[in-house]
Enzyme design. Structure first.
Site, PDB file in Angstrom:
ATOM      1  N   ASN A  99     -40.246 -29.425  29.720  1.00 15.29           N
ATOM      2  CA  ASN A  99     -41.420 -29.966  30.701  1.00 15.29           C
ATOM      3  C   ASN A  99     -41.971 -30.730  29.706  1.00 15.29           C
ATOM      4  O   ASN A  99     -42.764 -31.898  29.542  1.00 15.29           O
ATOM      5  CB  ASN A  99     -41.907 -28.950  31.163  1.00 15.29           C
ATOM      6  N   ALA A 114     -41.476 -25.150  18.375  1.00 13.74           N
ATOM      7  CA  ALA A 114     -41.649 -23.387  18.028  1.00 13.74           C
ATOM      8  C   ALA A 114     -40.543 -23.191  17.853  1.00 13.74           C
ATOM      9  O   ALA A 114     -39.516 -22.097  18.737  1.00 13.74           O
ATOM     10  CB  ALA A 114     -42.390 -22.756  18.391  1.00 13.74           C
ATOM     11  N   TYR A 145     -33.336 -15.571  24.757  1.00 13.60           N
ATOM     12  CA  TYR A 145     -34.502 -15.240  23.487  1.00 13.60           C
ATOM     13  C   TYR A 145     -33.768 -16.462  22.053  1.00 13.60           C
ATOM     14  O   TYR A 145     -33.964 -17.453  22.221  1.00 13.60           O
ATOM     15  CB  TYR A 145     -35.208 -14.367  23.052  1.00 13.60           C
TER      16      TYR A 145
END
Ligand code: UDP
Length: 320
Positions: A99, A114, A145
């Site tokens: 997005n 990041a 993650y």
């Protein structure tokens, strides 16, 4: 410039937003406040160039007006957070990145991701240069993650190659400093809060695993320079001085001077044994390297946590 920064209420997101604001840029901060804090937001709202939208960037976002830069910092980033929020972590790293890349493309803006040292997993190459592809367990608990960030990097490069988007990838290594949540669950906040409360420091495993800790002011300087550079390939942004977790605990005990002892707990699954950035590229391309030692960084960080511990009932958040 007008910057959109996701995760603006987070630890790094708020410091980096402040840096852009201090340089005279406008920042539109986005955060869903799942792990971000209202204190950080209140701090940023003191800058006239700051505006805020509460939004989960895993769903699409429309921003009115010109945008020059999109920086995607939104994500749970502490292992205890992403273990509690596995689906959200996968979504913000994948759908959220998609997005925000879409927003940057629509606006003709520069994009910075990041990313993380976690793309290297439990590394078999030490220290880790950007050319190392990593050793990640995709189906382990940390995979939510690590793989989301690896997917995010692939998505950024696809937008760069396929759409000609101007992109940057920062691989961020363990960062600490004022404005971390006391209950963040990561090692520096846990140990400092435990030491200040006179509780035992929870060392996982035998504490021989290593990390390389970067003080937040150094990290923000590196990230700001990377955004301003023209470097598209990933750049490690971290402090190369490596410590065992036991050494970190001992330095914190030395500085806090309380009654705390060490309490050993089981090592979490897939916890990387070593981690140290090779920052040759950052030195050459950005003319940057960290200036603050762990000792000095802790001397600047402990007073912040001391205030929080004295003012509120804040606690560390160890696993188990
Ligand atoms: N750790 C620890 N005690 C704690 C929290 C973390 O010994 O209370 C260890 C953890 O096992 C890891 C290192 O400290 O080896 C860094 O953990 P952190 O959660 O800060 O982040 P990571 O670098 O693993 O993403």
């Amino acid at each position: 410039m007008r910057i959109v920064l996701t995760g603006a209420a987070g630890f790094l997101g708020s410091h980096l937003s402040a840096r852009f604001l201090e340089e005279g840029h406008d920042v539109v901060g986005i955060d869903n406040l799942v792990t971000g804090s209202r204190e950080n937001l209140a701090w940023l709202q003191g800058f006239p160039g700051f505006s805020f939208r509460r939004h989960d960037v895993s769903t699409s976002l429309y921003v009115q007006g010109d945008v020059d830069g999109v920086l995607h910092f939104a994500s749970p980033a502490s292992p205890v957070d992403y273990l509690e929020l596995p689906i959200q972590t996968l979504k913000v790293g994948s759908l959220g990145t998609h997005n925000m890349l879409g927003l940057a493309k629509e606006k003709g803006a520069r994009f910075l991701l990041a990313s993380t040292s976690e793309v290297y997993g439990d590394p078999e190459v030490h220290p880790q240069p950007e050319s190392y592809w990593g050793n990640v367990n995709p189906v382990g608990p940390r995979g939510v993650y690590d793989e989301a960030k690896r997917f995010a990097e692939a998505m950024v490069m696809a937008y760069h190659r396929h759409h000609g988007l101007d992109t940057r990838i920062a691989r961020i290594f363990n960062t600490y400093g004022p404005r971390m949540r006391p209950g963040d669950g990561r090692v520096v906040s846990n140990f400092v809060v435990q030491a200040l409360r006179g509780e035992p420091l929870t060392v996982y495993g035998d504490g021989s695993q290593t990390r390389s800790f970067c003080y937040v002011a150094d990290e923000v300087e590196g990230l700001y320079r990377l955004f301003m550079s023209s470097e598209v390939d990933p750049v490690n942004v971290g402090n190369p001085h490596e410590f065992t977790i036991r050494e970190l605990a001992e330095e914190i005990l030395r500085q806090v001077e309380g009654p705390s002892t060490l309490e050993f707990r089981p090592l979490p699954e897939d916890d990387p044994q070593v981690r140290q950035p090779d920052i040759t590229r950052a030195r050459e391309i950005l003319g940057w390297e960290p200036a603050v030692s762990l000792r000095e960084g802790l001397e600047r960080t402990i007073p912040y946590f001391r205030k929080r511990v004295e003012a509120e009932d804040v606690r560390a958040r160890p696993v188990g």
